[in-house]
Design an enzyme around this catalytic site. Structure first.
Site, PDB file in Angstrom:
ATOM      1  N   HIS A 140       0.809  -1.215   0.000  1.00 45.41           N
ATOM      2  CA  HIS A 140       0.000   0.000   0.000  1.00 45.41           C
ATOM      3  C   HIS A 140       0.848   1.273   0.000  1.00 45.41           C
ATOM      4  O   HIS A 140       0.312   2.384  -0.009  1.00 45.41           O
ATOM      5  CB  HIS A 140      -0.926  -0.028   1.238  1.00 45.41           C
ATOM      6  CG  HIS A 140      -2.058   0.922   1.190  1.00 45.41           C
ATOM      7  ND1 HIS A 140      -2.218   1.934   2.106  1.00 45.41           N
ATOM      8  CD2 HIS A 140      -3.102   1.035   0.332  1.00 45.41           C
ATOM      9  CE1 HIS A 140      -3.313   2.622   1.832  1.00 45.41           C
ATOM     10  NE2 HIS A 140      -3.867   2.105   0.756  1.00 45.41           N
ATOM     11  N   LYS A 163       3.116   4.482  -1.102  1.00 49.17           N
ATOM     12  CA  LYS A 163       3.080   5.406  -2.236  1.00 49.17           C
ATOM     13  C   LYS A 163       4.293   6.329  -2.102  1.00 49.17           C
ATOM     14  O   LYS A 163       4.261   7.312  -1.374  1.00 49.17           O
ATOM     15  CB  LYS A 163       1.811   6.271  -2.223  1.00 49.17           C
ATOM     16  CG  LYS A 163       0.480   5.506  -2.227  1.00 49.17           C
ATOM     17  CD  LYS A 163      -0.142   5.510  -0.883  1.00 49.17           C
ATOM     18  CE  LYS A 163      -1.555   4.978  -0.848  1.00 49.17           C
ATOM     19  NZ  LYS A 163      -1.845   3.781  -1.563  1.00 49.17           N
ATOM     20  N   ASP A 192      17.156   9.549  -8.031  1.00 49.04           N
ATOM     21  CA  ASP A 192      18.614   9.741  -7.989  1.00 49.04           C
ATOM     22  C   ASP A 192      19.203   9.732  -6.581  1.00 49.04           C
ATOM     23  O   ASP A 192      20.288  10.285  -6.359  1.00 49.04           O
ATOM     24  CB  ASP A 192      19.000  11.065  -8.676  1.00 49.04           C
ATOM     25  CG  ASP A 192      18.750  11.037 -10.171  1.00 49.04           C
ATOM     26  OD1 ASP A 192      18.677   9.945 -10.753  1.00 49.04           O
ATOM     27  OD2 ASP A 192      18.616  12.132 -10.760  1.00 49.04           O
ATOM     28  N   HIS A 206      -8.557  10.973   1.483  1.00 47.28           N
ATOM     29  CA  HIS A 206      -7.690   9.827   1.262  1.00 47.28           C
ATOM     30  C   HIS A 206      -6.332   9.999   1.939  1.00 47.28           C
ATOM     31  O   HIS A 206      -5.565   9.058   2.043  1.00 47.28           O
ATOM     32  CB  HIS A 206      -7.497   9.592  -0.241  1.00 47.28           C
ATOM     33  CG  HIS A 206      -6.771   8.343  -0.582  1.00 47.28           C
ATOM     34  ND1 HIS A 206      -5.429   8.332  -0.934  1.00 47.28           N
ATOM     35  CD2 HIS A 206      -7.181   7.057  -0.622  1.00 47.28           C
ATOM     36  CE1 HIS A 206      -5.060   7.081  -1.186  1.00 47.28           C
ATOM     37  NE2 HIS A 206      -6.091   6.294  -1.007  1.00 47.28           N
ATOM     38  N   LYS A 250      -3.380  10.425   4.733  1.00 49.16           N
ATOM     39  CA  LYS A 250      -3.086   9.687   5.959  1.00 49.16           C
ATOM     40  C   LYS A 250      -2.183  10.587   6.804  1.00 49.16           C
ATOM     41  O   LYS A 250      -0.965  10.486   6.779  1.00 49.16           O
ATOM     42  CB  LYS A 250      -2.385   8.362   5.650  1.00 49.16           C
ATOM     43  CG  LYS A 250      -3.272   7.392   4.824  1.00 49.16           C
ATOM     44  CD  LYS A 250      -3.148   7.601   3.340  1.00 49.16           C
ATOM     45  CE  LYS A 250      -3.816   6.517   2.515  1.00 49.16           C
ATOM     46  NZ  LYS A 250      -5.256   6.408   2.642  1.00 49.16           N
ATOM     47  N   ASP A 260      -0.277  19.462  18.012  1.00 50.32           N
ATOM     48  CA  ASP A 260       0.230  20.660  18.706  1.00 50.32           C
ATOM     49  C   ASP A 260       1.001  21.614  17.793  1.00 50.32           C
ATOM     50  O   ASP A 260       1.870  22.370  18.272  1.00 50.32           O
ATOM     51  CB  ASP A 260       1.132  20.246  19.885  1.00 50.32           C
ATOM     52  CG  ASP A 260       0.347  19.572  21.003  1.00 50.32           C
ATOM     53  OD1 ASP A 260      -0.891  19.691  21.015  1.00 50.32           O
ATOM     54  OD2 ASP A 260       0.978  18.921  21.851  1.00 50.32           O
TER      55      ASP A 260
END
Length: 835
Positions: free
Chosen positions: A206, A208, A213, A626, A628, A633
């Site tokens: 999952h 991404k 380089d 979508h 995450k 604070d």
């Protein structure tokens, strides 16, 4: 015979034999024996950890993790330069700039990768910025491109990773520049006969992220795939009477999961969802770009995954090399799963291709962000003992929060202890602990959670096919407030009012389909529907691709015949030819900007024709969260691929990669009315997100070339868009900000309910309530106005009152009805899929 001559003689004989078919047959027999031997792994779940050398490697990895915060494989790193991106327009543009500058290597890890994704919009005017074309150019320039994508269970998901692999491999055919420079792995397998022993049905890769380089990395919630590109005004409409070339979402990139899921994505030009009849599902996401020592850690995770999949699936395949890595050489190459069998297949390629010390971050600090890479990973996904450092980081950071916890996530399924089986991650307990501590100390403290109203799957929630979606929602409600072990009830049981501390919101957007009377007349005069024109446009700009999706002979070509191409082009010509006969349109192609700062009023926007007809074209949809993201604070941020559920947090299930960030560049700010030193990175990101949700940001122009927030981190820092609105949201605990936040949510919720009967809703407590609130019939289209007799001016004036996208999450939805009955789809064997 002189001493040693016999050894030299036999060595020479072996060298001669290596050039014969006999030797090849011997090696082939050894490979076959080893492959057949893998079937034994079916009855030995510990087969990657039971040999002595494997135990030594496991012990070495364990010692390293135990020496690091959160028990992560990666250490804390100072001096990172990190830039945030909110929504797909900025992120994909920055990715396009960075990829185009790649000189040596590109690593990409994605759950889903769409080769036909346009990184810049509108697509018609940016055809060279289609992802596959960018990668093709870099491969032809000599850049080595390594990609790992999740191999989906085809019966359950429509991402079609086979198409991804073959489309990319076919970009540079044999005999052309760049041939062999793009290599794509798909993992895991789901059939024992595919890979002789190792298979995984339920869990996914999952992550991404992108590494370029060894200089720069991108990480976050955005896959390089259809449905993710969006701007901060989040338009739903994509109908363009003045010219279909102005479309923003060609082919399958126009999607609404509440109406229809992605279908046959290998035919990326097709789309059964008519833009003239429905709005798309808008998409909200967050990602990062960084330069600094953490780039090395992200690269190490990729190299480990690459070598593990090489070992697990491609060990005897010539087309897949082993990767070695500076800093993980010699006795430490086992940390990245390098193996050296007696008869290796494939080369050993050392990375980076040029010395690591040539990277700017290797000898001087690039920025001020203290960061650490964390992950969820285990035996099936990386060949390692289970690591759940993401969950550990979430729990520790939330538990130590002093003022607020802000969460954006696709899911929210978590436990407060051991009594909420089958849920096991304990982020919920950390929230309880933080709220109870603040409540007993009399300290103002808020946990603000923003999640989707409905997880993004197709269909009506009342359909049997929606059972899985309802199961997820049921687990979310039980995590939040239903049952004695929920977060709310656990806080209440300790004498603290949870409603003073925990608040749950969704996002929702509206728009108007620009299906003007003139366009309807144009359809009638030409005999061509706009849906056919949108397909013709997609064919024109997305036509080149691969014809084959088999494992054997991917070839460049097209999925439709020349006759069909000509027919589509002819339909587009017929449609366009009638534009002059019906007149030009002066109405806007989207009015989503009216919910944003200085966006004007719906009641003052132009519409070509009768306002009563305009009513048919107003649409709404949930704005799908979508990202995450965790911000605590105004100091600490966690961003990556990890949802808040067991799949992402336990380490045993889906594989994930995230980054924990704390900016040591402190800025003067305010917290609950008092002077406060905030981290620049966290505070500016939180302020921009809140301004977007409150409608205190202007809409984005399509041209991102001059937007600093659409450039990679090496080009320029974030533009925090200073001004009165920036200062207004500076204090996250301000009563004025909170009044606007909750006030906008309340007002927007009421208007969406009144105009559209947007579901889910607090008035739907039983299945009978559902039918009364939103009858199941075909009289009204999904997402359109509920009452066709409401006066047009009243509709416009009501829409004028919507500000931003915030709405309350309906915590009473189906509270008096069973949401997910146990049965074939949801039971003790399958429930872990949904949690």
């Amino acid at each position: 015979m002189a001493p040693g001559e016999d050894g030299r003689m036999f060595a020479g004989l072996r060298d001669k034999l290596k050039a014969t078919n006999l030797y090849d047959a011997k090696v082939g027999a050894i490979h076959l024996k080893n492959k057949v031997g893998k079937f034994g792994n079916l009855i030995n779940a510990n087969h990657r950890h039971d040999e002595e050398h494997e135990k030594i490697t496991d012990e070495k990895r364990t010692r390293i993790a135990e020496s690091h915060r959160f028990n992560s494989f990666a250490p804390e790193r100072d001096g990172n330069k990190i830039k945030w991106y909110v929504d797909g327009q900025d992120y994909f543009y920055a990715v396009s700039v960075a990829l185009e500058k790649a000189k040596e290597t590109i690593y990409i890890e994605d759950w889903w990768l769409s080769p036909e994704l346009f990184l810049r919009r509108p697509p018609y005017y940016n055809q060279e910025w289609r992802l596959d074309q960018v990668l093709k150019r870099r491969a032809e320039a000599g850049v080595k491109i390594y990609i790992v994508v999740y191999k989906e269970v085809a019966q359950a998901l429509s991402c079609n990773s086979a198409h991804t692999k073959h489309a990319l491999h076919a970009l540079c055919p044999e005999g052309t520049p760049g041939h062999g420079n793009i290599t794509v792995m798909r993992h895991p397998d789901h059939n024992v006969f595919e890979n002789a022993g190792d298979m995984t049905f339920y869990w996914a890769h999952h992550e991404k992220f992108i590494v370029i380089d060894y200089e720069m990395a991108f990480i976050g919630g955005l896959d390089l795939c259809f449905g993710r590109w969006d701007s901060r005004q989040h338009p739903l409409a994509d109908v363009h009477p003045i010219g279909v070339q102005n479309e923003m979402f060609p082919g399958q990139d126009f999607n609404n999961n509440r109406i229809m899921d992605f279908h046959s994505v290998d035919d990326w030009k097709s789309n059964e969802l008519s833009k003239a009849d429905f709005g798309r599902m808008p998409w909200h996401d967050v990602a990062m770009c960084l330069i600094g020592d953490c780039v090395y850690d992200i690269a190490e995770h990729f190299v480990l995954r690459w070598n593990f999949v090489k070992r697990d699936k491609y060990k005897r395949s010539e087309g897949f090399d082993w990767l070695t890595m500076t800093g993980r050489e010699g006795e430490n190459e086992d940390l990245i799963a390098v193996q050296r069998p007696k008869h290796p297949v494939g080369e050993y390629i050392h990375h980076p291709l040029s010395p690591l010390e040539n990277r700017s971050w290797s000898h001087e600090q690039q920025g001020t962000v203290h960061a650490q890479v964390v992950r969820s990973s285990c035996d099936w996904s990386s060949g390692i003992l289970t690591e759940h450092s993401i969950q550990t980081a979430y729990c520790e950071i939330i538990r130590n929060a002093q003022h607020f916890v802000y969460i954006e996530n696709q899911f929210f399924i978590t436990a407060t202890g051991e009594e909420q089986n089958p849920i096991h991650n304990t982020i919920g307990r950390a929230i309880v602990d933080a709220c109870v501590k603040a409540g007993k100390e009399g300290r103002k403290f808020r946990v603000i959670i923003v999640i989707p109203a409905v997880p993004g799957f197709a269909g009506d929630l009342r359909d049997d096919a929606a059972m899985g979606t309802r199961a997820i929602m049921d687990y979310q409600y039980k995590s939040i407030h239903r049952g004695e072990h929920s977060i709310f009830e656990q806080i209440r049981s300790q004498g603290v009012d949870p409603k003073q501390h925990v608040f749950i919101f969704n996002l929702r957007s509206y728009d108007r389909l620009n299906k003007t009377p003139a366009m309807v007349e144009q359809e009638e005069k030409s005999g061509v529907k706009y849906q056919d024109v949108q397909r013709a446009e997609a064919q024109e700009i997305m036509g080149e691709g691969v014809d084959s999706t088999t494992d054997d002979q991917p070839t460049l070509g097209d999925t439709i015949s020349e006759e069909e191409k000509e027919r589509l082009a002819d339909q587009k010509r017929k449609f366009e030819a009638q534009r002059g006969a019906v007149g030009e349109s002066s109405s806007m192609d989207s009015i989503a900007h009216t919910a944003m700062l200085n966006g004007g009023k719906v009641s003052e926007t132009k519409w070509d024709g009768d306002l009563e007809k305009e009513k048919e074209n107003f649409v709404q949809e949930e704005l799908y969260i979508h990202g995450k993201l965790l911000i605590v604070d105004d100091r600490i941020v966690i961003c990556g691929s990890s949802n808040i559920n067991d799949r992402s947090q336990m380490g045993l299930h889906d594989s994930e990669l995230s980054i924990v960030m704390e900016d040591y560049n402190l800025m003067d700010s305010v917290m609950d009315g008092q002077p406060f030193k905030a981290g620049h990175h966290a505070a500016t990101l939180r302020r921009l997100l809140w301004r977007e949700h409150l409608g205190l940001l202007p809409a984005q122009p399509l041209d991102a070339s001059k937007d600093p927030n659409a450039q990679p981190v090496d080009v320029c820092p974030n533009d925090v868009m200073e001004g009165p609105e920036y200062e207004f949201v500076a204090d996250p605990m301000s009563d004025q900000v909170w009044d606007m936040w909750t006030g906008n949510a309340t007002n927007n919720t009421q208007i969406f309910r009144h105009l559209f009967r947007a579901d889910p809703d607090d008035n739907i407590k039983t299945w009978d309530d559902y039918e009364a609130f939103l009858p199941r019939h075909n009289k009204f289209k999904q997402g359109h106005l509920h009452d066709p007799f409401m006066p047009a001016e009243e509709v416009r004036q009501k829409l004028d009152q919507i500000k931003g996208h915030l709405v309350w999450m309906p915590l009473d939805f189906l509270c008096d009805a069973p949401m997910a009955e146990k049965g074939l789809q949801v039971n003790a064997y399958t429930e872990s899929i949904y949690t």
